[in-house]
Design a protein around this motif. Structure first.
Motif, short mmCIF file in Angstrom:
data_model
loop_
_atom_site.label_atom_id
_atom_site.label_comp_id
_atom_site.label_asym_id
_atom_site.label_seq_id
_atom_site.Cartn_x
_atom_site.Cartn_y
_atom_site.Cartn_z
N GLY A 279 0.79 -1.21 0.00
CA GLY A 279 0.00 0.00 0.00
C GLY A 279 0.83 1.26 0.00
N LYS A 280 0.12 2.39 0.11
CA LYS A 280 0.75 3.71 0.08
C LYS A 280 0.96 4.22 1.51
CE LYS A 280 -2.47 5.31 -2.66
NZ LYS A 280 -3.06 4.05 -3.13
N TYR A 281 2.13 4.84 1.71
CA TYR A 281 2.51 5.41 3.00
C TYR A 281 2.95 6.87 2.78
CZ TYR A 281 3.12 0.50 4.53
OH TYR A 281 2.94 -0.83 4.82
N THR A 282 2.65 7.72 3.76
CA THR A 282 3.18 9.09 3.73
C THR A 282 3.72 9.43 5.12
OG1 THR A 282 1.01 10.03 4.27
CG2 THR A 282 1.63 9.93 1.94
N GLU A 283 4.66 10.37 5.15
CA GLU A 283 5.14 10.91 6.43
C GLU A 283 5.45 12.37 6.25
OE1 GLU A 283 8.39 11.99 7.48
OE2 GLU A 283 9.64 11.39 5.80
N ASN A 284 5.27 13.15 7.32
CA ASN A 284 5.61 14.56 7.35
C ASN A 284 6.36 14.82 8.66
OD1 ASN A 284 4.10 15.98 4.97
ND2 ASN A 284 2.65 14.49 5.82
N THR A 285 7.53 15.46 8.54
CA THR A 285 8.42 15.61 9.70
C THR A 285 8.93 17.04 9.79
OG1 THR A 285 9.15 13.31 9.50
CG2 THR A 285 10.53 14.79 10.81
N PHE A 286 8.85 17.61 10.99
CA PHE A 286 9.46 18.91 11.28
C PHE A 286 10.66 18.65 12.18
CE2 PHE A 286 9.97 22.67 14.04
CZ PHE A 286 10.23 23.63 13.06
N TYR A 287 11.82 19.23 11.86
CA TYR A 287 13.04 18.90 12.59
C TYR A 287 13.91 20.14 12.78
CZ TYR A 287 14.58 18.70 7.71
OH TYR A 287 14.80 19.00 6.39
N LEU A 288 14.77 20.06 13.81
CA LEU A 288 15.72 21.12 14.14
C LEU A 288 17.09 20.49 14.32
CD1 LEU A 288 13.73 22.76 17.11
CD2 LEU A 288 13.59 23.44 14.71
N THR A 289 18.13 21.26 14.05
CA THR A 289 19.49 20.85 14.39
C THR A 289 20.17 22.00 15.11
OG1 THR A 289 19.74 19.34 12.52
CG2 THR A 289 21.75 20.16 13.53
N ARG A 290 20.69 21.69 16.29
CA ARG A 290 21.41 22.68 17.08
C ARG A 290 22.82 22.16 17.38
NH1 ARG A 290 22.87 27.69 18.49
NH2 ARG A 290 23.62 27.80 20.64
N TYR A 291 23.83 22.93 17.00
CA TYR A 291 25.22 22.59 17.28
C TYR A 291 25.67 23.22 18.59
CZ TYR A 291 26.43 20.62 12.70
OH TYR A 291 26.53 19.82 11.59
N ILE A 292 26.46 22.49 19.35
CA ILE A 292 27.22 23.03 20.47
C ILE A 292 28.66 22.97 20.02
CG2 ILE A 292 27.87 22.76 22.89
CD1 ILE A 292 25.19 21.33 23.31
N GLY A 293 29.23 24.13 19.75
CA GLY A 293 30.51 24.14 19.07
C GLY A 293 30.32 23.50 17.70
N THR A 294 31.23 22.62 17.35
CA THR A 294 31.05 21.88 16.10
C THR A 294 31.17 20.38 16.34
OG1 THR A 294 33.43 22.04 15.66
CG2 THR A 294 32.01 23.75 14.72
N THR A 295 31.24 19.99 17.62
CA THR A 295 31.47 18.59 17.95
C THR A 295 30.27 17.90 18.59
OG1 THR A 295 32.49 19.33 20.02
CG2 THR A 295 33.97 18.81 18.19
N VAL A 296 29.23 18.67 18.92
CA VAL A 296 28.03 18.10 19.52
C VAL A 296 26.82 18.59 18.73
CG1 VAL A 296 26.57 17.97 21.57
CG2 VAL A 296 29.06 17.98 21.81
N MET A 297 25.92 17.66 18.41
CA MET A 297 24.69 17.99 17.68
C MET A 297 23.48 17.47 18.45
SD MET A 297 25.97 16.71 13.92
CE MET A 297 24.44 17.11 13.06
N LEU A 298 22.44 18.32 18.55
CA LEU A 298 21.15 17.91 19.10
C LEU A 298 20.12 18.06 17.99
CD1 LEU A 298 21.24 19.74 22.55
CD2 LEU A 298 21.31 17.27 22.18
N ARG A 299 19.32 16.98 17.76
CA ARG A 299 18.39 17.00 16.62
C ARG A 299 17.01 16.48 17.05
NH1 ARG A 299 21.59 14.09 11.76
NH2 ARG A 299 21.28 12.33 13.17
#
Length: 519
Positions: free
Chosen positions: A466-486
């Motif tokens: 069958g048919k599937y759909t998805e919709n996603t809202f997302y953020l990316t926040r860096y702490i310095g350049t070595t840590v990512m929160l998503r």
């Protein structure tokens, strides 16, 4: 899909629910679902906390195979008060302290041969439009990493680096969240990936002499379910269905020749070449993967040539043993790969078309006939869009619909199809399209929206047709350049029958967040 992890440099610079191998396995029973596969299109990550200079090239290819994109670089300890001093542990701590405080010295811009990079990395996972199966030809290796800096080896051409990626999720499904990937286990805290890269990138900025490189990956976590290829420690998934496992996702050599604008020949196991997303976590816009990515091929083993004709055109061609199988397995068969890549002179648009894993198309482990097209478009300095679509199929797939006498038993890890009554075998096609819209807010923060459609016409990829759909809202926040929160919020819907929570729900609401810590 492609893909690698980089620490972008401030100057130019990682299925189905246990559907073994992004592939086939009835999603109705998690115990039988072997999810495998998934693509770290090369992603570059800045290790430097200062404002980015005009990026020259970060990560040109989004797949873990393409760890060849310059990343924000902390230069060696020769910059006065910012020099790293003391023993290994002191230097490592100083690197992170300076990175998080934004005081890491910025490496001088490195020359790049080619078009101006269209995006900033960070906050995006790459600065050049991505392609698979090759380093970012013409871009320098300006990446520096905490571990290498602490060892005092930041100028070494052989580099050791990686990351830990852990996540938490909450889902309205209680049994499993598939075809959400990779977080198919609902309402849990998980170690998705612990990854170590060892690599040497060929020098592709020069175009006067031969050079070489290599790449080896050690990959552990729940995400191995989506990267597993038959014959590469695959018994962990296909026979034991272990929640956590190990996979040597990428092992290859690169041979670079000064032909035209640069010729790279890759030999070994590499990420399946087309696509926006990658198996390796830092190389993606957000935590979860699109429906489109979840069920397409992940890795190939073979030989693949990438010839840059000029700044705007590239042609790629090669042969593999088929998708997600080792050459020594019974499922391996000679399969052609051909791709064409074009960028406009402004580099505001990029078009990438591939015919991937092409052979007779007869049923075997993940023997998908994959025709893929990707389009990147830059609206302005803050907004860009990425769109991908593909059509895939396999022939002579065993009927598992229960409507035929003496049905053929499918191969372990290779799902059957829901064929018409009386058919022992049938052709199983599927098509999908995904679109990303992304907005840069600062060099440390971005957000985006993804919309996605999959039509698994015979249920051979998800286990439920069958048919599937998805919709996603997302953020990316860096702490310095070595840590990512998503963090992200996602809504999935199956249109023709109950396709979620092991076939018990049409809708699924999912919230998740991962944390990536690079070393």
């Amino acid at each position: 899909m492609r893909d690698e992890l980089k620490v972008p440099q401030k100057a130019p610079q990682a299925a189905a629910v246990v559907v073994p191998h992004r592939s086939t396995a009835p999603a109705a029973d998690l115990g039988q679902l072997a999810i495998e596969e998934a693509a770290m299109g090369p992603t570059a990550f800045a290790l430097d906390g200062s404002a980015l200079a005009t990026p020259s090239s970060s990560s040109g290819n989004p797949d873990p195979q393409d760890a060849e994109h310059p990343a924000n670089g902390q230069s060696s300890g020769t910059h006065g008060n910012y020099a790293l001093r003391g023993n290994f542990f002191h230097r490592l701590a100083q690197f992170y302290n300076q990175d998080w405080a934004g005081t890491n010295p910025t490496a001088p811009p490195s020359a790049k041969r080619g078009l101006t990079a269209p995006e900033d990395s960070p906050p995006f996972p790459f600065s050049d439009w991505t392609y698979g199966g090759a380093p970012d030809i013409g871009a320098p290796d300006g990446n520096t990493y905490p571990l290498m800096s602490a060892l005092g080896l930041e100028n070494s051409r052989t580099k050791v680096y990686g990351w830990f990626a852990s996540s938490i999720n909450f889902s309205t499904s209680a049994k499993n969240s598939f075809p959400v990937s990779y977080d198919i286990f609902p309402n849990k805290i998980e170690l998705n990936q612990a990854v170590v890269y060892i690599e040497r990138l060929p020098d592709t900025v020069q175009n006067t002499h031969f050079d070489w490189g290599y790449h080896v990956t050690g990959f552990y976590g729940i995400d191995y379910r989506f990267t597993t290829a038959k014959g590469y420690f695959s018994e962990q998934l296909l026979q034991s269905n272990k929640q956590y496992g190990f996979d040597p996702v990428l092992e290859y050599f690169d041979l670079y020749f000064p032909v035209k604008d640069g010729l790279n020949i890759r030999i070994g196991r590499f990420l399946s070449v087309p696509g926006i997303e990658a198996q390796l976590a830092p190389n993606n816009y957000n935590m979860t993967h699109s429906l489109l990515y979840t069920i397409d091929p992940f890795t190939d083993t073979g030989i693949y040539a990438s010839l840059k004709l000029n700044k705007q055109w590239m042609v790629q061609f090669g042969v593999s043993g088929g998708h997600d199988v080792a050459l020594w397995t019974n499922d391996a068969k000679a399969s052609g790969i051909f791709c064409l890549n074009y960028s406009t002179a402004s580099n505001n648009d990029n078009f990438y078309g591939c015919a991937n894993g092409i052979n007779d198309g007869k049923y075997a482990y993940n023997n998908l006939q994959d025709y893929d097209f990707t389009w990147y478009h830059k609206f302005n300095s803050k907004w860009h869009m990425a769109t991908e679509t593909w059509y895939m199929y396999e022939r002579d797939v065993p009927n598992v619909a229960g409507n035929v006498a003496n049905p053929i038993t499918p191969e372990l890890g290779a799902n059957g199809a829901f064929c018409a009554a009386g058919q022992l075998r049938c052709t199983a096609p599927e098509y999908a399209i995904v679109n990303y819209i992304n907005r840069e807010v600062t060099s440390k923060f971005m957000f985006g929206f993804r919309s996605d459609l999959l039509n698994d016409k015979k249920g051979q990829r998800t286990g439920i047709a069958g048919k599937y759909t998805e919709n996603t809202f997302y953020l990316t926040r860096y702490i310095g350049t070595t840590v990512m929160l998503r963090p992200e919020l996602r809504f999935d819907h199956s249109w023709d029958r109950e396709g979620y929570n092991n076939g018990n729900a049409r809708n699924q609401l999912f919230f998740g967040m991962d944390l990536i810590y690079k070393f």
